[in-house]
Write a protein that holds these residues in place. Structure first.
Motif, PDB file in Angstrom:
ATOM      1  N   ALA A 325       2.812  73.365  28.462  1.00 53.46           N
ATOM      2  CA  ALA A 325       1.628  74.198  28.224  1.00 53.46           C
ATOM      3  C   ALA A 325       0.386  73.346  27.982  1.00 53.46           C
ATOM      4  N   LEU A 326       0.577  72.070  27.627  1.00 55.89           N
ATOM      5  CA  LEU A 326      -0.586  71.205  27.381  1.00 55.89           C
ATOM      6  C   LEU A 326      -1.059  70.515  28.658  1.00 55.89           C
ATOM      7  N   ASP A 327      -0.312  70.700  29.736  1.00 56.85           N
ATOM      8  CA  ASP A 327      -0.666  70.039  30.994  1.00 56.85           C
ATOM      9  C   ASP A 327      -1.624  70.931  31.783  1.00 56.85           C
ATOM     10  N   GLY A 354      -5.675  58.263  19.924  1.00 64.64           N
ATOM     11  CA  GLY A 354      -6.769  58.971  20.583  1.00 64.64           C
ATOM     12  C   GLY A 354      -7.879  59.246  19.598  1.00 64.64           C
ATOM     13  N   GLU A 355      -9.052  59.510  20.130  1.00 61.95           N
ATOM     14  CA  GLU A 355     -10.205  59.781  19.273  1.00 61.95           C
ATOM     15  C   GLU A 355      -9.960  61.048  18.448  1.00 61.95           C
ATOM     16  N   THR A 356     -10.769  61.204  17.420  1.00 61.61           N
ATOM     17  CA  THR A 356     -10.614  62.401  16.597  1.00 61.61           C
ATOM     18  C   THR A 356     -10.867  63.660  17.443  1.00 61.61           C
ATOM     19  N   GLY A 357     -10.011  64.650  17.249  1.00 58.02           N
ATOM     20  CA  GLY A 357     -10.162  65.907  17.988  1.00 58.02           C
ATOM     21  C   GLY A 357      -9.614  65.871  19.403  1.00 58.02           C
ATOM     22  N   ALA A 358      -8.933  64.753  19.772  1.00 56.73           N
ATOM     23  CA  ALA A 358      -8.438  64.645  21.154  1.00 56.73           C
ATOM     24  C   ALA A 358      -7.157  65.453  21.369  1.00 56.73           C
ATOM     25  N   GLY A 359      -6.589  65.989  20.305  1.00 59.92           N
ATOM     26  CA  GLY A 359      -5.416  66.858  20.467  1.00 59.92           C
ATOM     27  C   GLY A 359      -4.118  66.220  19.998  1.00 59.92           C
ATOM     28  N   LYS A 360      -4.188  65.210  19.099  1.00 57.36           N
ATOM     29  CA  LYS A 360      -2.963  64.503  18.679  1.00 57.36           C
ATOM     30  C   LYS A 360      -2.040  65.444  17.896  1.00 57.36           C
ATOM     31  N   ASP A 361      -2.652  66.240  17.019  1.00 59.75           N
ATOM     32  CA  ASP A 361      -1.860  67.185  16.229  1.00 59.75           C
ATOM     33  C   ASP A 361      -1.166  68.208  17.150  1.00 59.75           C
ATOM     34  N   PHE A 362      -1.919  68.706  18.126  1.00 60.73           N
ATOM     35  CA  PHE A 362      -1.352  69.658  19.088  1.00 60.73           C
ATOM     36  C   PHE A 362      -0.149  69.042  19.803  1.00 60.73           C
ATOM     37  N   PHE A 363      -0.293  67.762  20.184  1.00 59.87           N
ATOM     38  CA  PHE A 363       0.791  67.090  20.897  1.00 59.87           C
ATOM     39  C   PHE A 363       2.003  66.906  19.987  1.00 59.87           C
ATOM     40  N   LEU A 425       3.198  61.945  10.728  1.00 53.33           N
ATOM     41  CA  LEU A 425       2.312  61.206   9.829  1.00 53.33           C
ATOM     42  C   LEU A 425       0.982  60.998  10.535  1.00 53.33           C
ATOM     43  N   ASP A 426       0.017  61.842  10.164  1.00 56.99           N
ATOM     44  CA  ASP A 426      -1.304  61.769  10.800  1.00 56.99           C
ATOM     45  C   ASP A 426      -2.114  60.693  10.086  1.00 56.99           C
ATOM     46  N   GLU A 427      -3.015  60.058  10.808  1.00 58.56           N
ATOM     47  CA  GLU A 427      -3.869  58.991  10.250  1.00 58.56           C
ATOM     48  C   GLU A 427      -3.022  57.921   9.574  1.00 58.56           C
ATOM     49  N   ILE A 428      -1.960  57.519  10.232  1.00 54.85           N
ATOM     50  CA  ILE A 428      -1.054  56.535   9.612  1.00 54.85           C
ATOM     51  C   ILE A 428      -1.747  55.197   9.373  1.00 54.85           C
ATOM     52  N   ARG A 509      -8.157  77.808  29.438  1.00 48.37           N
ATOM     53  CA  ARG A 509      -7.022  77.951  28.516  1.00 48.37           C
ATOM     54  C   ARG A 509      -7.526  78.359  27.124  1.00 48.37           C
ATOM     55  N   ILE A 510      -8.609  77.700  26.699  1.00 53.30           N
ATOM     56  CA  ILE A 510      -9.128  78.007  25.356  1.00 53.30           C
ATOM     57  C   ILE A 510      -9.725  79.416  25.342  1.00 53.30           C
ATOM     58  N   LEU A 511     -10.434  79.767  26.441  1.00 54.80           N
ATOM     59  CA  LEU A 511     -11.044  81.108  26.485  1.00 54.80           C
ATOM     60  C   LEU A 511      -9.974  82.191  26.484  1.00 54.80           C
ATOM     61  N   GLU A 512      -8.865  81.925  27.181  1.00 55.99           N
ATOM     62  CA  GLU A 512      -7.772  82.922  27.178  1.00 55.99           C
ATOM     63  C   GLU A 512      -7.311  83.178  25.751  1.00 55.99           C
ATOM     64  N   ARG A 513      -7.257  82.078  24.973  1.00 55.26           N
ATOM     65  CA  ARG A 513      -6.799  82.203  23.589  1.00 55.26           C
ATOM     66  C   ARG A 513      -7.850  82.923  22.732  1.00 55.26           C
ATOM     67  N   GLU A 514      -9.099  82.501  22.888  1.00 55.13           N
ATOM     68  CA  GLU A 514     -10.155  83.022  22.016  1.00 55.13           C
ATOM     69  C   GLU A 514     -10.571  84.450  22.367  1.00 55.13           C
ATOM     70  N   ASN A 541     -14.669  65.929  20.980  1.00 56.13           N
ATOM     71  CA  ASN A 541     -13.526  66.207  21.864  1.00 56.13           C
ATOM     72  C   ASN A 541     -13.102  67.680  21.852  1.00 56.13           C
ATOM     73  N   LEU A 542     -11.765  67.901  21.953  1.00 59.04           N
ATOM     74  CA  LEU A 542     -11.290  69.288  22.098  1.00 59.04           C
ATOM     75  C   LEU A 542     -11.638  70.158  20.895  1.00 59.04           C
ATOM     76  N   ARG A 543     -11.703  69.541  19.722  1.00 61.49           N
ATOM     77  CA  ARG A 543     -12.048  70.325  18.538  1.00 61.49           C
ATOM     78  C   ARG A 543     -13.452  70.909  18.697  1.00 61.49           C
ATOM     79  N   GLN A 544     -14.370  70.069  19.200  1.00 55.80           N
ATOM     80  CA  GLN A 544     -15.751  70.526  19.366  1.00 55.80           C
ATOM     81  C   GLN A 544     -15.829  71.596  20.462  1.00 55.80           C
ATOM     82  N   LEU A 545     -15.138  71.346  21.569  1.00 55.16           N
ATOM     83  CA  LEU A 545     -15.158  72.316  22.677  1.00 55.16           C
ATOM     84  C   LEU A 545     -14.596  73.655  22.202  1.00 55.16           C
ATOM     85  N   SER A 546     -13.467  73.574  21.524  1.00 52.20           N
ATOM     86  CA  SER A 546     -12.813  74.795  21.096  1.00 52.20           C
ATOM     87  C   SER A 546     -13.688  75.552  20.088  1.00 52.20           C
ATOM     88  N   GLY A 547     -14.357  74.816  19.195  1.00 57.78           N
ATOM     89  CA  GLY A 547     -15.233  75.445  18.206  1.00 57.78           C
ATOM     90  C   GLY A 547     -16.419  76.131  18.870  1.00 57.78           C
TER      91      GLY A 547
HETATM   92  N1  LIG Z   1      -4.528  71.174  24.579  1.00 53.53           N
HETATM   93  C1  LIG Z   1      -5.384  71.878  23.863  1.00 53.53           C
HETATM   94  N2  LIG Z   1      -5.796  73.066  24.324  1.00 53.53           N
HETATM   95  C2  LIG Z   1      -6.695  73.791  23.628  1.00 53.53           C
HETATM   96  N3  LIG Z   1      -7.259  73.408  22.464  1.00 53.53           N
HETATM   97  C3  LIG Z   1      -6.885  72.240  21.959  1.00 53.53           C
HETATM   98  C4  LIG Z   1      -5.921  71.412  22.619  1.00 53.53           C
HETATM   99  N4  LIG Z   1      -5.745  70.311  21.880  1.00 53.53           N
HETATM  100  C5  LIG Z   1      -6.554  70.437  20.804  1.00 53.53           C
HETATM  101  N5  LIG Z   1      -7.234  71.591  20.857  1.00 53.53           N
HETATM  102  C6  LIG Z   1      -8.248  72.074  19.887  1.00 53.53           C
HETATM  103  O1  LIG Z   1      -8.811  70.958  19.217  1.00 53.53           O
HETATM  104  C7  LIG Z   1      -8.562  71.034  17.808  1.00 53.53           C
HETATM  105  C8  LIG Z   1      -8.249  69.657  17.298  1.00 53.53           C
HETATM  106  O2  LIG Z   1      -7.004  69.237  17.837  1.00 53.53           O
HETATM  107  P1  LIG Z   1      -6.043  68.270  17.029  1.00 53.53           P
HETATM  108  O3  LIG Z   1      -6.040  68.617  15.569  1.00 53.53           O
HETATM  109  O4  LIG Z   1      -4.747  68.270  17.731  1.00 53.53           O
HETATM  110  O5  LIG Z   1      -6.820  66.885  17.222  1.00 53.53           O
HETATM  111  P2  LIG Z   1      -6.499  65.477  16.562  1.00 53.53           P
HETATM  112  O6  LIG Z   1      -6.576  64.460  17.649  1.00 53.53           O
HETATM  113  O7  LIG Z   1      -5.205  65.555  15.792  1.00 53.53           O
HETATM  114  O8  LIG Z   1      -7.723  65.298  15.582  1.00 53.53           O
HETATM  115  P3  LIG Z   1      -7.827  64.359  14.261  1.00 53.53           P
HETATM  116  O9  LIG Z   1      -7.680  62.947  14.729  1.00 53.53           O
HETATM  117  O10 LIG Z   1      -9.213  64.652  13.762  1.00 53.53           O
HETATM  118  O11 LIG Z   1      -6.739  64.811  13.331  1.00 53.53           O
HETATM  119  C9  LIG Z   1      -7.428  72.023  17.658  1.00 53.53           C
HETATM  120  O12 LIG Z   1      -7.469  72.704  16.433  1.00 53.53           O
HETATM  121  C10 LIG Z   1      -7.645  72.960  18.815  1.00 53.53           C
HETATM  122  O13 LIG Z   1      -8.601  73.933  18.458  1.00 53.53           O
END
Ligand SMILES: Nc1ncnc2c1ncn2[C@@H]1O[C@H](COP(=O)(O)OP(=O)(O)OP(=O)(O)O)[C@@H](O)[C@H]1O
Length: 636
Positions: A325-327, A354-363, A425-428, A509-514, A541-547
């Protein structure tokens, strides 16, 4: 330990014990028995402890932030009904630690004298028989009135408490109303149970806002009321969660959540449900789960028909797993997913960079959900957010009373909580060196040793993430090189958004969700906005786009289908348009986005001769936004 003697107990247990309406007398006598076994003495004064430090309270509050967010308004509402009657309403976590209170000042001051105040633990083994601690152990609502309290100095209190359970059946905490025992009214017990049910229902609704829900009751009049049963199901009909009545009416057990299909309890298949729902035309369905039983059911879908499946003759589309789903089409992301897939289920530690907000937590969550440990716990710890003094106890746990201020009952620690699942472990990179050494030992030996306790074997998949550059930290000796190699079974680098080639698909993908549930479907971007997005560098990154997309979707009228620049917040519009006008190479000296935006604002204000309204008009933003930006520029 001295063996329990019934005679001694009955000497002290008041004859009136457990005679409060609706309360099982056995609850009180069992609790007294436990207190004696734990070595508590009724005359003990335990006012000073255990009391948590403000840092420990912050960690506890963070752990239960969802509970606090949803309980607080309901506490305020109920407290509003009993205000000025000399009482206090309290919320505790699942260990008995008091998190929140709302009460009359006079009574709060009296309650504080026996530590009935946020920051204190009211676990039964710390404070003897009491409504909060005893409700936690008995797992049901209870009243403890006057001398039923085991510790004598608490006998001026009358307390009614009800446990709070999450939709998966796990205990979250307790809600309590306490007052002077002379002023106790039997209605208090009903009130506290109603508050508990409202809090649980609210958490259920928020947790499953985007899932199909079945609401049901044996009486059709109860549908839509606080006592209706409710379950949330996934597309296959598997039960994802239930409210308290849902558990009771269906006889669900916590282990049924996530494993059992709803059909088992309703005597229906998913297809029966869809057919009946179509025929019912919005009226409740009448089902007969067992002979002689009639259940009224209403189906609530959050989007589209109950299941959007192709006709039976067509082949079913393969179900996307969490990683797939992330692809969304970017080559680097696709490669990362393929690499991750190869190690799924092989207990290879994964390091996400990856940079902050790049989606590491999502992954990290997707790795957990796509792997064989998906049914186990996913435990996320942000190493940068924990104060250094707490991180050791938080991660590794501690034995009962291991250090000053430690919880009486001890703590398993986050590593042990992840047993059988995934530890994220985030921000290790920000983990203190001394903790790195301890973590390395856990990873090498597969055992964790709580502070003051014995080693315990643990088994978890480790996923860690950082935006830090390890080579610099290793060279500076702030990060252990040997730990780095341990974490790095597979290092996966997530590209920043500005380098991704799948921006349109991601936006969609984000618009479908929002935009879920909109009658006119998922909105698209206007050509002008799509161009601005494509040219923007997305520092967040994605955090900003999604916001940005989330806010913009909220600005859409019901019948609008296109997102335009004017739907953006003023800040976002300013950031996007400023950069569009700016030279492409934003990294040139003095060329940060913020600097360019500030320069543009300063230019507009000076051109307008200091007239803020005219400058705001020229910039296309409101005066308030301009004032805010000018104030921020002054503090930079
Ligand atoms: N694949 C994705 N599709 C849609 N939105 C995403 C995706 N990945 C991340 N996001 C959006 O970006 C936000 C930040 O993602 P995430 O917390 O995974 O980033 P991060 O790299 O862990 O950031 P940080 O380093 O600041 O902890 C998510 O809350 C979500 O809204």
């Amino acid at each position: 330990m001295e063996p329990f003697r019934l005679a001694a107990l009955s000497d002290r247990l008041p004859a009136s014990a457990g005679q409060t309406q609706g309360v099982d007398p056995g609850d009180i006598s069992r609790s007294w028995q436990r207190c004696r076994m734990a070595g508590l003495a009724p005359e003990q004064n335990r006012v000073d402890q255990p009391h948590f430090s403000s840092a420990e309270r912050r960690v506890a509050a963070e752990r239960r932030s969802t509970l606090i967010t949803h309980a607080r308004p309901i506490m305020d509402y109920f407290y509003g009904q009993i205000k000025d009657s000399g009482c206090v309403m309290l919320l505790s976590d699942d260990t008995g630690l008091l998190l929140e209170s709302a009460g009359d000042l006079d009574f709060c001051n009296r309650a504080a004298k026996v530590a009935l105040t946020p920051g204190a633990s009211w676990a039964e083994d710390a404070r003897g028989t009491n409504a909060i601690g005893t409700a936690l152990i008995e797992g049901k609502p209870i009243v403890v009135n006057g001398t039923e309290h085991y510790l004598r100095h608490n006998s001026f209190l009358a307390c009614a408490a009800a446990p709070l359970t999450e939709p998966g059946g796990k205990l979250l905490g307790v809600i309590d109303i306490s007052c002077d025992s002379r002023r106790y009214h039997p209605h208090t017990f009903g009130l506290v149970r109603a508050a508990a049910q409202m809090i649980e229902n609210r958490i259920f609704e928020i947790s499953f806002a985007h899932n199909t829900k079945l609401r049901f009751h044996y009486s059709s009049e109860c549908l839509g009321s606080m006592v209706e049963g409710a379950i949330a199901i996934d597309e296959e009909g598997v039960i994802l969660g239930a409210n308290r009545s849902g558990f009771a009416l269906l006889g669900l057990r916590p282990e049924d959540i996530g494993t059992q299909e709803f059909g088992r309890y309703f005597g229906l298949t998913m297809r029966d449900l869809i057919d009946m729902e179509h025929r019912a035309g919005g009226r409740p369905l009448v089902v007969h789960p067992r002979r002689g039983e009639t259940l009224y059911v209403s189906v609530e879908q959050t989007r589209g028909p109950l299941i959007r499946r192709p006709p039976l003759s067509a082949p079913e589309a393969p179900k996307l797993d969490a990683l797939a789903a992330l692809d969304t089409g970017d080559e680097r992301v696709n490669r990362a997913i393929s690499q991750l897939r190869r190690v799924l289920g092989r207990k290879v530690p994964v390091l996400l960079q990856g940079e902050t907000g790049a989606g590491k937590d999502f992954f990290a969550r997707a790795i957990h959900e796509a792997g064989p440990r998906a049914n186990g716990p996913f435990v996320a710890v942000n190493c940068a957010a924990l104060p250094e003094t707490l991180i050791e106890a938080e991660l590794f746990g501690h034995a009962p009373g291991a250090f000053t201020g430690a919880r009486k009952e001890g703590s398993a620690g986050r590593i042990r909580e992840a047993h059988g699942g995934t530890l994220f472990l985030d921000e290790i990179g920000d983990m203190p060196l001394s903790m790195q050494t301890r973590l390395l030992r856990v990873l090498e030996e597969g055992v964790v040793t709580p502070i003051g306790g014995k080693p315990v074997a643990v088994d978890f998949l480790l996923v860690s993430a950082t935006h830090a550059d390890f080579s610099t930290r290793i060279a500076e000796k702030t990060f252990r090189e040997d730990l780095y190699y341990r974490l790095n079974g597979l290092a996966v680098s997530l590209p920043p958004l500005r380098e991704r080639t799948d921006l349109p698909a991601l936006i969609n993908r984000i618009l479908e969700r929002e935009a879920q549930g909109r009658q006119v479907g998922t909105p698209r971007l206007s050509p002008e906005l799509a161009k601005a997005f494509a040219e923007y560098r997305w520092p967040g990154n994605l955090r900003q786009l999604s916001g940005i997309l989330r806010t913009a979707c909220l600005m859409l009228d019901d019948d609008e289908t296109e997102l335009c620049l004017h739907h953006l917040s003023e800040e976002a519009m300013l950031d996007l348009t400023t950069q569009q006008c700016a030279p492409k190479n934003v990294e040139q000296p003095g060329g940060t986005l913020r600097a360019q935006s500030d320069a543009m604002i300063a230019g507009a204000v000076s051109e307008a001769g200091g007239n803020i309204a005219a400058a705001a008009r020229a910039l296309g933003i409101s005066r308030n936004t301009l004032y805010r930006r000018l104030a921020a520029m002054r503090t930079h």
